[in-house]
Design a protein around this motif. Sequence first.
Motif, PDB file in Angstrom:
ATOM      1  N   GLU A 142       0.762  -1.349  -0.076  1.00 26.61           N
ATOM      2  CA  GLU A 142      -0.048  -0.052  -0.050  1.00 26.61           C
ATOM      3  C   GLU A 142       0.831   1.279   0.043  1.00 26.61           C
ATOM      4  O   GLU A 142       0.301   2.219  -0.475  1.00 26.61           O
ATOM      5  N   GLU A 143       2.292   1.340   0.581  1.00 30.13           N
ATOM      6  CA  GLU A 143       3.033   2.273   0.421  1.00 30.13           C
ATOM      7  C   GLU A 143       3.501   2.656  -0.658  1.00 30.13           C
ATOM      8  O   GLU A 143       4.354   3.643  -0.700  1.00 30.13           O
ATOM      9  N   MET A 144       3.487   1.662  -1.719  1.00 34.26           N
ATOM     10  CA  MET A 144       4.289   1.783  -2.774  1.00 34.26           C
ATOM     11  C   MET A 144       3.689   2.156  -4.113  1.00 34.26           C
ATOM     12  O   MET A 144       2.525   1.779  -4.266  1.00 34.26           O
ATOM     13  N   PRO A 150      12.799  -0.304  -6.651  1.00 29.36           N
ATOM     14  CA  PRO A 150      13.265  -0.538  -5.315  1.00 29.36           C
ATOM     15  C   PRO A 150      14.432   0.120  -4.892  1.00 29.36           C
ATOM     16  O   PRO A 150      15.259   0.550  -5.640  1.00 29.36           O
ATOM     17  N   GLU A 151      14.586   0.455  -3.414  1.00 34.62           N
ATOM     18  CA  GLU A 151      15.496   1.122  -3.142  1.00 34.62           C
ATOM     19  C   GLU A 151      16.654   0.356  -2.654  1.00 34.62           C
ATOM     20  O   GLU A 151      16.884  -0.190  -1.505  1.00 34.62           O
ATOM     21  N   GLU A 152      17.690   0.034  -3.658  1.00 32.12           N
ATOM     22  CA  GLU A 152      18.525  -0.973  -3.561  1.00 32.12           C
ATOM     23  C   GLU A 152      19.821  -0.125  -3.164  1.00 32.12           C
ATOM     24  O   GLU A 152      20.156   0.870  -3.537  1.00 32.12           O
ATOM     25  N   GLN A 153      20.739  -0.787  -2.286  1.00 33.25           N
ATOM     26  CA  GLN A 153      21.861  -0.290  -1.943  1.00 33.25           C
ATOM     27  C   GLN A 153      22.842  -0.904  -2.974  1.00 33.25           C
ATOM     28  O   GLN A 153      22.527  -1.867  -3.732  1.00 33.25           O
ATOM     29  N   THR A 154      24.150  -0.340  -3.098  1.00 34.20           N
ATOM     30  CA  THR A 154      25.014  -1.029  -4.328  1.00 34.20           C
ATOM     31  C   THR A 154      25.244  -2.370  -3.796  1.00 34.20           C
ATOM     32  O   THR A 154      25.213  -2.782  -2.902  1.00 34.20           O
ATOM     33  N   LEU A 155      25.786  -3.029  -4.660  1.00 28.59           N
ATOM     34  CA  LEU A 155      26.002  -4.726  -4.585  1.00 28.59           C
ATOM     35  C   LEU A 155      27.375  -4.564  -3.888  1.00 28.59           C
ATOM     36  O   LEU A 155      27.390  -5.427  -2.808  1.00 28.59           O
ATOM     37  N   ILE A 174      14.394  -6.478  -3.966  1.00 28.91           N
ATOM     38  CA  ILE A 174      14.665  -6.773  -5.267  1.00 28.91           C
ATOM     39  C   ILE A 174      13.234  -6.023  -6.137  1.00 28.91           C
ATOM     40  O   ILE A 174      13.008  -6.836  -7.146  1.00 28.91           O
ATOM     41  N   GLY A 175      12.414  -5.262  -5.461  1.00 27.76           N
ATOM     42  CA  GLY A 175      11.313  -4.651  -5.906  1.00 27.76           C
ATOM     43  C   GLY A 175      10.162  -5.464  -5.227  1.00 27.76           C
ATOM     44  O   GLY A 175       8.852  -5.393  -5.670  1.00 27.76           O
ATOM     45  N   ASN A 176      10.160  -6.197  -4.076  1.00 26.81           N
ATOM     46  CA  ASN A 176       9.337  -7.114  -3.497  1.00 26.81           C
ATOM     47  C   ASN A 176       8.558  -6.252  -2.233  1.00 26.81           C
ATOM     48  O   ASN A 176       9.469  -5.394  -1.820  1.00 26.81           O
ATOM     49  N   MET A 180      -0.517  -7.760  -0.458  1.00 24.91           N
ATOM     50  CA  MET A 180      -1.123  -8.300  -1.501  1.00 24.91           C
ATOM     51  C   MET A 180      -0.599  -7.269  -2.695  1.00 24.91           C
ATOM     52  O   MET A 180      -1.244  -6.362  -2.858  1.00 24.91           O
ATOM     53  N   TYR A 181       0.262  -7.935  -3.837  1.00 24.01           N
ATOM     54  CA  TYR A 181       0.640  -6.927  -4.925  1.00 24.01           C
ATOM     55  C   TYR A 181      -0.588  -6.503  -5.594  1.00 24.01           C
ATOM     56  O   TYR A 181      -1.724  -7.483  -5.807  1.00 24.01           O
ATOM     57  N   ARG A 182      -0.874  -5.414  -6.172  1.00 22.30           N
ATOM     58  CA  ARG A 182      -1.821  -5.014  -7.024  1.00 22.30           C
ATOM     59  C   ARG A 182      -1.814  -5.745  -8.396  1.00 22.30           C
ATOM     60  O   ARG A 182      -2.743  -5.923  -9.179  1.00 22.30           O
ATOM     61  N   SER A 183      -0.555  -5.807  -8.789  1.00 24.50           N
ATOM     62  CA  SER A 183      -0.367  -6.593 -10.068  1.00 24.50           C
ATOM     63  C   SER A 183       0.972  -7.152  -9.718  1.00 24.50           C
ATOM     64  O   SER A 183       1.745  -7.073  -8.898  1.00 24.50           O
ATOM     65  N   THR A 184       1.456  -8.225 -10.851  1.00 24.77           N
ATOM     66  CA  THR A 184       2.565  -8.968 -10.810  1.00 24.77           C
ATOM     67  C   THR A 184       3.665  -7.979 -10.457  1.00 24.77           C
ATOM     68  O   THR A 184       3.931  -7.126 -11.276  1.00 24.77           O
ATOM     69  N   PRO A 185       4.724  -8.195  -9.315  1.00 27.22           N
ATOM     70  CA  PRO A 185       5.531  -7.287  -9.198  1.00 27.22           C
ATOM     71  C   PRO A 185       6.581  -7.545 -10.158  1.00 27.22           C
ATOM     72  O   PRO A 185       6.899  -8.243 -10.711  1.00 27.22           O
ATOM     73  N   LYS A 186       7.529  -6.170 -10.362  1.00 28.05           N
ATOM     74  CA  LYS A 186       8.690  -6.354 -11.511  1.00 28.05           C
ATOM     75  C   LYS A 186       9.795  -6.620 -10.350  1.00 28.05           C
ATOM     76  O   LYS A 186       9.965  -5.771  -9.581  1.00 28.05           O
TER      77      LYS A 186
END
Length: 282
Positions: A142-144, A150-155, A174-176, A180-186
Motif C-alpha cells: 500500500e505504501e508503494m 526498489p531502494e537498492e543499496q549497491t552490490l 528486489i522490488g518485493n 498483496m501486490y496490486r499486479s505482478t511485481p517487477k
Amino acid sequence: MPVVPTQQIVERAFRGRYGVAAINVVNDLTMEAVLAAAEELRAPIIVQTSVKTVKSIGAGVLMAMWRAMTERIDVPAALHLDHCPEREVISLCLEHGWNSVLFDGSKLSVEENKAQCIEVVAEARRYGALVEGEIEGFKRVEEMADDEEPEEQTLETAVDFIRATGVDVFAPAIGNAHGMYRSTPKLDSQRVTDIVEATGIPVALHGGTGMTPDQFRDLVGRGCAKVNISTALKIAYMQAGFDHMTANPGKFDPPSQFDAQRNAVIDMAREHIRLLGGEGKA
Ligand code: 13P
C-alpha cells in the motif's frame, strides 16, 4: 526427524536449488496447520513468528506450543523470528530456543546496522542459531507507487555487509513488498544472482504472497532458498472464518469454524510448498 538448526534446512535447499516455505503463523491453530501441511508433503519447513506475535502470545507460551507440536514431527522443521529491530526480543527468543532470527537494522545507517548485526551473529552462535540480515527494509504494498523502483543499496555495500557481519542468509530488496501486490511485481532477479555469486550465501525472498509460479521458479533457481509467506496465511485464515460464519448464520460453534480455518491454512501452505519445489525434500 525432529526440529533441526535452520542452517541445515536452508543450506540443503540452497545446494539443491529448491525453496523452503518460511510461513508466518499467528497462533496455535496456524502453527499446527503449517506443520501438518509440511508433514503431509514430506517437506522441510520454517515456521516464523513476527515480533507482534511474540509480544501478544509470549515467547514462553509460543515455545511450549512449538515443542509440543514438533515433539514427534518427522520432517525437518525450524522456528524463526521474522523482522526484529529490537535487540531484547532477539535475545529473548534465542534464550527460549528459536532456531534463527532476522535482525532488522534497516532503519539504521548501514554502518550502525553492521555493527549491531556483528553482535547479533556472535550472540546467535552461542545458541547455534542462524542469522538473517537486511539493509534496505521492505515496504508494504500500500505504501508503494505502481512504478516505484526498489531502494537498492549497491552490490558492494550488500557484499561488504554480508562479509563483515557473517550473516548466514541475506534478504535483499528486489522490488518485493509485504502484502498483496496490486499486479505482478517487477523483480530485479539479477540482483539475487549477483549477491549469490559474490558471497556464496543463500538469499531470503520476502514478500512471497502474490508472486507467480514462474517468479518463484526463477528466483529459487538463482538461490532464494528461504521464501517468506505471511499475507497468504492471514487471508486464508481470516477469510475461512468469515465464510464459515456467513454460511452458518446464527451458529456459534468454534470447533467447526476452527476446522474450516485449519483446512484453509493447510491448502495455502501445501500450495506454496509445491510451488517452491519443497515437496518430498524432507
Ligand atoms: P508477504 O506478507 O507479502 O507474504 O511477505 C512475507 C514476508 O516477507 C515476511 O517477512
